[in-house]
Design a protein around this motif. Structure first.
Motif: not given
Length: 311
Positions: A97-106, A124-130, A138-140
């Protein structure tokens, strides 16, 4: 680099900021944390060490995510840390949940940045952000193998009495109990480590490497590791910021390499000014292949949990 932002001003984030500033790997370090004024206080505290450590990198901190605007690179350390007895996977439900919010900020404030993920479970969280950004690998990408390899090197130095500066190690796979230390690729100034360490002692070092984070957590009791993780992040940032084209084990999205795809795992990668420039595919022997496949299955189990957590 002009600006590096760190999302999450906990102990890993704070220590990372200190090292990045001291080594002057960018002109500005920005810290973002949801806790009001916490990031601002940390940034001010670190900047006041500038006369002692002789750096002029500027630091800013805020609980407004807009502080990361214009970042060349974003380091994600936000999330709940493990407690004694917990695995990295145990914090997935809270941290996704935190990472989803972080991704939206990015996406909103730093849409051109490279993203380096540290939060656990990092694969798993790297996969989620990608997946959530849709950006190329290259960027994630994530930090894990650099830390695991440094732990293994420290244990080998402790065992042999040789300088840690001469020890090269490699750890692949998921960042957890099924990680895959690669003793065949471990050397002491070019000499295979097996020349100096008996098989049973080397097996013990491999097991200790897999439990490296848990060992520190059990000893500290009120904190997981942060000095070594921050140093590992700084080493990766240095490779990117200075376009060194260093070969380092990173959590990368795989697209057929090692027989895996649609998964993020630790593999040897080349880091340069563009981020993750290349995945290097090694030939694995039967034992290494079996261990890597087992590690992939563990990561896939966590990735499979993401769909459940979305409902």
């Amino acid at each position: 680099m002009n600006k590096i932002s760190i999302i999450g001003a906990g102990r890993v984030g704070e220590t990372t900021a200190q090292i990045l500033a001291e080594e002057e790997l960018c002109r500005e370090v920005a810290l973002y944390d949801v806790r009001e004024d916490a990031a601002a206080g940390i940034a001010l505290d670190i900047f006041q060490t500038a006369p002692f450590f002789e750096f002029d990198c500027r630091l800013r901190g805020s609980h407004d995510p807009a502080v990361i605007a214009g970042s060349d690179l974003v380091v994600v350390t936000a999330g709940f840390p493990r407690k004694p007895g917990m695995s990295r996977s145990d914090v997935l439900a809270a941290n996704v949940r935190i990472i989803d919010e972080v991704t939206d900020h990015i996406l909103a404030h730093a849409p051109d940045a490279i993203v380096l993920v540290v939060s656990n479970p990092v694969d798993t969280l790297t996969y989620r952000i990608a997946q959530r950004t849709g950006w190329p690998r290259q960027r994630v990408f994530g930090q894990a193998g650099v830390l695991d390899a440094s732990r293994m090197a420290a244990f080998i130095a402790e065992e042999t009495g040789f300088s840690a500066l001469d020890i090269t190690t490699l750890v692949l796979g998921g960042h957890g109990d099924t990680m895959v230390p690669m003793p065949r690729y471990c050397t002491i100034n070019g000499v295979p480590v097996s020349h100096f360490i008996a098989p049973d002692r080397l097996a013990a070092i491999i097991d200790r490497t897999r439990q490296g984070g848990a060992e520190i957590l059990a000893l500290r009791k009120n904190s997981s590791a942060y000095d070594a993780p921050a140093a590992a992040v700084a080493a990766m940032v240095d490779a990117i910021s200075n376009n060194r084209r260093r070969l380092m084990p990173c959590v990368a999205m795989l697209d057929g390499e090692y027989g895996e795809r649609d998964i993020a795992m630790g593999v040897p990668c080349v880091l340069d000014e563009q981020g993750l420039a290349q995945v290097v595919e090694l030939e694995l022997n039967d034992e290494e292949r079996a261990n890597f496949t087992q590690s992939a299955a563990s990561v896939r189990a966590d990735i499979g949990r993401l769909a459940e957590l979305d409902h």
